[in-house]
Design a protein around this motif. Structure first.
Motif, PDB file in Angstrom:
ATOM      1  N   TYR A 111       0.829  -1.281   0.063  1.00 31.48           N
ATOM      2  CA  TYR A 111      -0.072  -0.009   0.007  1.00 31.48           C
ATOM      3  C   TYR A 111       0.877   1.381  -0.057  1.00 31.48           C
ATOM      4  CZ  TYR A 111      -3.397   3.596   1.305  1.00 31.48           C
ATOM      5  OH  TYR A 111      -4.055   4.681   1.363  1.00 31.48           O
ATOM      6  N   ASP A 112       1.625   1.170   0.890  1.00 34.92           N
ATOM      7  CA  ASP A 112       2.482   2.436   0.959  1.00 34.92           C
ATOM      8  C   ASP A 112       3.415   2.766  -0.305  1.00 34.92           C
ATOM      9  OD1 ASP A 112       1.961   3.478   3.549  1.00 34.92           O
ATOM     10  OD2 ASP A 112       3.682   2.382   4.422  1.00 34.92           O
ATOM     11  N   GLN A 113       3.813   1.996  -1.135  1.00 34.38           N
ATOM     12  CA  GLN A 113       4.580   1.991  -2.133  1.00 34.38           C
ATOM     13  C   GLN A 113       3.682   2.471  -3.198  1.00 34.38           C
ATOM     14  OE1 GLN A 113       6.240  -1.505  -4.086  1.00 34.38           O
ATOM     15  NE2 GLN A 113       7.582  -0.396  -5.480  1.00 34.38           N
ATOM     16  N   LYS A 114       2.304   2.173  -3.424  1.00 31.79           N
ATOM     17  CA  LYS A 114       1.338   2.557  -4.373  1.00 31.79           C
ATOM     18  C   LYS A 114       0.706   3.966  -4.138  1.00 31.79           C
ATOM     19  CE  LYS A 114      -1.842   1.608  -7.522  1.00 31.79           C
ATOM     20  NZ  LYS A 114      -1.494   1.021  -8.901  1.00 31.79           N
ATOM     21  N   VAL A 115       0.896   4.279  -2.783  1.00 30.50           N
ATOM     22  CA  VAL A 115       0.557   5.820  -2.429  1.00 30.50           C
ATOM     23  C   VAL A 115       1.761   6.545  -2.994  1.00 30.50           C
ATOM     24  CG1 VAL A 115       0.458   7.396  -0.471  1.00 30.50           C
ATOM     25  CG2 VAL A 115      -1.157   5.227  -0.554  1.00 30.50           C
ATOM     26  N   SER A 116       2.868   6.242  -2.790  1.00 31.19           N
ATOM     27  CA  SER A 116       3.973   6.866  -3.170  1.00 31.19           C
ATOM     28  C   SER A 116       4.191   7.127  -4.660  1.00 31.19           C
ATOM     29  CB  SER A 116       5.369   6.297  -2.699  1.00 31.19           C
ATOM     30  OG  SER A 116       5.358   6.053  -1.142  1.00 31.19           O
ATOM     31  N   LEU A 117       3.767   6.066  -5.407  1.00 31.87           N
ATOM     32  CA  LEU A 117       3.604   6.091  -6.811  1.00 31.87           C
ATOM     33  C   LEU A 117       2.694   7.243  -7.328  1.00 31.87           C
ATOM     34  CD1 LEU A 117       3.993   2.205  -7.842  1.00 31.87           C
ATOM     35  CD2 LEU A 117       5.754   4.197  -8.218  1.00 31.87           C
ATOM     36  N   ALA A 118       1.382   6.964  -6.611  1.00 33.26           N
ATOM     37  CA  ALA A 118       0.376   8.149  -7.055  1.00 33.26           C
ATOM     38  C   ALA A 118       0.803   9.460  -6.644  1.00 33.26           C
ATOM     39  CB  ALA A 118      -0.983   7.665  -6.205  1.00 33.26           C
ATOM     40  N   ILE A 119       1.408   9.695  -5.519  1.00 33.67           N
ATOM     41  CA  ILE A 119       2.039  11.133  -5.578  1.00 33.67           C
ATOM     42  C   ILE A 119       2.956  11.517  -6.378  1.00 33.67           C
ATOM     43  CG2 ILE A 119       3.345  12.533  -3.707  1.00 33.67           C
ATOM     44  CD1 ILE A 119       2.200  10.348  -1.254  1.00 33.67           C
ATOM     45  N   SER A 120       3.996  10.710  -6.674  1.00 35.76           N
ATOM     46  CA  SER A 120       4.939  11.066  -7.762  1.00 35.76           C
ATOM     47  C   SER A 120       4.711  11.417  -9.072  1.00 35.76           C
ATOM     48  CB  SER A 120       6.166   9.904  -7.680  1.00 35.76           C
ATOM     49  OG  SER A 120       5.641   8.582  -8.158  1.00 35.76           O
ATOM     50  N   ASN A 122       1.256  12.179  -9.498  1.00 34.69           N
ATOM     51  CA  ASN A 122       0.125  13.217  -9.275  1.00 34.69           C
ATOM     52  C   ASN A 122      -1.055  12.703 -10.021  1.00 34.69           C
ATOM     53  OD1 ASN A 122      -0.597  15.616  -8.308  1.00 34.69           O
ATOM     54  ND2 ASN A 122      -0.519  16.627 -10.144  1.00 34.69           N
ATOM     55  N   ASP A 123      -1.239  11.397  -9.681  1.00 37.83           N
ATOM     56  CA  ASP A 123      -2.546  10.721 -10.176  1.00 37.83           C
ATOM     57  C   ASP A 123      -3.076  10.277  -8.952  1.00 37.83           C
ATOM     58  OD1 ASP A 123      -4.474   9.424 -11.712  1.00 37.83           O
ATOM     59  OD2 ASP A 123      -3.223   7.779 -12.307  1.00 37.83           O
ATOM     60  N   THR A 133       5.359  11.011   6.199  1.00 34.51           N
ATOM     61  CA  THR A 133       6.241  11.409   5.374  1.00 34.51           C
ATOM     62  C   THR A 133       5.591  11.758   3.956  1.00 34.51           C
ATOM     63  OG1 THR A 133       8.057  10.091   6.052  1.00 34.51           O
ATOM     64  CG2 THR A 133       8.138  10.737   3.627  1.00 34.51           C
ATOM     65  N   GLN A 134       4.733  10.894   3.620  1.00 34.08           N
ATOM     66  CA  GLN A 134       3.906  11.028   1.974  1.00 34.08           C
ATOM     67  C   GLN A 134       2.827  12.460   2.500  1.00 34.08           C
ATOM     68  OE1 GLN A 134       1.919   7.338   2.380  1.00 34.08           O
ATOM     69  NE2 GLN A 134       3.289   6.297   1.216  1.00 34.08           N
ATOM     70  N   LEU A 135       2.371  12.523   3.667  1.00 33.06           N
ATOM     71  CA  LEU A 135       1.774  13.768   3.985  1.00 33.06           C
ATOM     72  C   LEU A 135       2.476  15.066   3.625  1.00 33.06           C
ATOM     73  CD1 LEU A 135      -0.731  15.533   5.130  1.00 33.06           C
ATOM     74  CD2 LEU A 135       0.096  15.007   7.294  1.00 33.06           C
ATOM     75  N   LYS A 136       3.796  15.166   4.340  1.00 35.94           N
ATOM     76  CA  LYS A 136       4.558  16.372   4.284  1.00 35.94           C
ATOM     77  C   LYS A 136       4.925  16.465   2.738  1.00 35.94           C
ATOM     78  CE  LYS A 136       6.380  16.143   8.858  1.00 35.94           C
ATOM     79  NZ  LYS A 136       7.544  15.884   9.657  1.00 35.94           N
ATOM     80  N   LEU A 137       5.279  15.446   1.937  1.00 38.09           N
ATOM     81  CA  LEU A 137       5.559  15.552   0.551  1.00 38.09           C
ATOM     82  C   LEU A 137       4.387  16.198  -0.199  1.00 38.09           C
ATOM     83  CD1 LEU A 137       7.165  12.337  -0.263  1.00 38.09           C
ATOM     84  CD2 LEU A 137       8.617  14.362  -0.067  1.00 38.09           C
ATOM     85  N   MET A 138       3.225  15.763   0.012  1.00 33.54           N
ATOM     86  CA  MET A 138       2.114  16.359  -0.769  1.00 33.54           C
ATOM     87  C   MET A 138       1.794  17.705  -0.427  1.00 33.54           C
ATOM     88  SD  MET A 138      -0.599  12.884  -0.345  1.00 33.54           S
ATOM     89  CE  MET A 138      -1.530  13.406  -1.811  1.00 33.54           C
TER      90      MET A 138
END
Length: 568
Positions: A111-120, A122-123, A133-138
């Motif tokens: 799941y975390d990897q999938k979220v990171s891919l979605a963030i990078s 922007n989909d 970490t993902q929150l701060k990046l977003m």
């Protein structure tokens, strides 16, 4: 919340302390006009039309919310139900006109990897759960919707009460006066020193306050063979266990040695500030080396269990009666029931110790690492708030019919987070104590928001005997109400000491993995664990700590430290 395996009894605590019942839900006949549900629409039209918002009302028209979901592949749904289409999501659609669709699904491990891919890329789905970490990046990338106004307008009283009772939670996800996420809450925790007080009394010893006191008490227990010829001084980490809690396992305070480090102002496993205010990894700091040297000395003297890391379970030594000291959180008595059955006079009592040189009781802070976020530009963020409202508020009558009495979990409930009042434990302990003391009556208890407290109060007088404020084992009836004994013994014996303690919490600056950690952390943690255990056991000199720090930095630690600092 790593996959942290919860110990026996914690499930019961979660069910009790994190009960999310509150004010009765409003009738679904009270509706809000969906054309005015968008905060932007609401603000634009407010001069012309006053919109009455019902936080628990049904939308006039269906609103679709796309989400990313973590799927437990071992979870058994009812019949043909799925994570996307189940009793809860169908009920959500029927009663609130909220239609949940899955943009994508991923296993728990992926799941975390999938979220990171979605963030990078922007989909992004309309909403999803992310880590810190993902929150701060977003936030830095400008990918998130400002939820300030929609929270103020649409959050139900129960949801607001939860966050108001958890100081700092919303502030931690607010940047430039913009609220960017809804964080989960956590059970309070800190490792206390659990000691056989009957052993202390037998030797005429006082409860320890300092590390020196603790060493002397453990030595006295061993020298006097109070647990038999194989008496163990201080028992802790078992086979495959951790020496201390970490930023990924912040609430793991059960049968490890975190307390010894905290008393030396050492915080291995978490990220702390150095004297210049920069983030550093606690395991690489001088205070950690000092503690390892002390533990090495204690191990050599027989103060620490000679089978650290080798026993199947350190808990078994306490249950068998061979040890009289270990470290654990307030709920530890749930796990002492077998020890008490083996020896009904085993008087296990908790102490807010050992203290540091300044007389402070230190602990890392248990931190929630899950957040619900909404992508920037989503026109119906109020639907996400309403989903959370429904999750934490008392359910309307149709809920039990729709779910057929089955307990709904995070696999059925979309955008699931743990959400409980921050004062649940404090309220429970103080209320039950006041009830025993005759200061309040049963009808004075807030049964709506603290139902479990009321349950405990109903049973407590069958279990706790006078004197009510003395929690030694002889002042308990262990037989009359066995179904509630563990609950009440844990809350009054462990919970009272915890609630009354003045705890100096240190919060990790990072609570989830950075990019480089994804590929390097497993090996770095293995290096750390193996080096530290060897130092304690005397298999390698204390100077090996310095080599560990250098290797840790070279093998990715420096890069990771830079990433953690960039997120601050």
């Amino acid at each position: 919340m790593k996959k942290h395996v919860m110990k026996k009894g914690v499930t019961a605590i979660m069910a009790g302390l994190l009960i999310v019942a509150s004010l009765s839900a409003c009738s679904s006949n009270n509706t809000a006009n969906s054309s005015n549900n968008s905060p932007s629409n609401n603000s634009k039209d407010s001069a012309n039309v006053e919109v009455k918002i019902d936080p628990l009302g049904k939308f006039e028209e269906p609103i679709e919310v796309s989400v990313g979901r973590a799927i437990d592949t071992n979870y058994k749904f009812n019949g043909t139900d799925t994570a996307e289409d189940n009793a809860y999501t169908r009920w959500l659609k029927e009663e609130y006109n909220i239609v949940v669709k899955h943009t994508w699904e991923a296993s728990l491990s992926d799941y975390d990897q999938k979220v990171s891919l979605a963030i990078s890329s922007n989909d992004l789905p309309d909403a999803m759960r992310v880590n810190e970490t993902q929150l701060k990046l977003m936030i830095k990338a400008g990918q998130l919707e400002d939820l300030t106004q929609v929270y103020n307008d649409y959050a139900a009283p129960r949801l607001k009460d939860i966050y108001e009772s958890n100081p700092g939670l919303l502030e931690n996800v607010t940047v430039d006066n913009r609220l960017y996420a809804f964080p989960e809450t956590t059970l309070p925790s800190a490792p206390m020193t659990w000691i056989r007080k009957d052993w202390l009394d037998k030797l005429g010893l006082e409860a320890p306050k300092t590390l020196e006191d603790l060493e002397n008490v453990a030595k006295a227990f061993v020298d006097n063979k109070l647990g038999g010829k194989n008496t163990v001084g201080i028992v802790g980490t078992g086979q495959g266990g951790a020496l201390y809690s970490t930023f990924l396992t912040s609430a793991d305070h059960f049968f490890n040695f975190s307390s010894l480090f905290f008393a030396n102002d050492a915080y291995p496993g978490i990220w702390v500030k150095d004297k210049d205010g920069n983030a550093v990894y606690g395991s690489t700091q001088p205070e950690t080396k000092q503690t390892l040297a002390m533990m090495r000395d204690w191990y050599e003297k027989g103060i620490l269990d000679k089978e650290i890391g080798l026993r199947k379970s350190g808990q078994e030594v306490a249950i068998s009666g061979e040890s009289g000291i270990f470290f654990g959180p307030w709920w530890t008595p749930y796990n002492l029931q077998d020890a008490i059955k083996n020896d009904p006079e085993a008087n296990w009592r908790p102490y807010a110790a050992p203290l540091n040189a300044a007389g402070e009781f230190n602990s890392n802070q248990a931190t929630g690492s899950n957040f619900i976020v909404v992508k920037k530009g989503f026109k119906h963020s109020e639907a996400v708030v309403k989903m959370l409202n429904v999750h934490v508020s008392e359910k309307i009558a149709s809920y039990n019919v729709a779910t057929d009495g089955k307990e709904m979990t995070g696999q059925e409930i979309p955008l699931f987070i743990i959400a409980g009042a921050g004062d649940q434990l404090e309220y429970t302990v103080n209320t039950v104590r006041d009830y025993l003391d005759g200061k309040i009556k049963l009808e004075d208890i807030d049964k709506v928001n603290y139902g479990f407290t009321n349950d405990l109060a109903l049973h407590v007088k069958d279990i706790k005997t006078e004197p009510f404020r003395d929690y030694d084992i002889q002042y308990w009836d262990q037989v009359k109400d066995p179904g509630f004994f563990a609950h009440i013994y844990s809350h009054l014996n462990g919970g009272s000491t915890f609630v009354d303690a003045d705890i100096n919490y240190v919060r990790s600056l990072a609570t989830s993995k950075t990019k480089t950690m994804d590929s390097r952390w497993t090996n770095l943690k293995k290096l750390e664990d193996e080096t530290f255990l060897k130092i304690i056991l005397g298999a390698t000199p204390i100077e090996e700590f310095d080599s560990f720090v250098q290797n840790w930095k070279e093998q990715g630690g420096d890069t990771i430290t830079k990433e953690v600092n960039e997120l601050q």
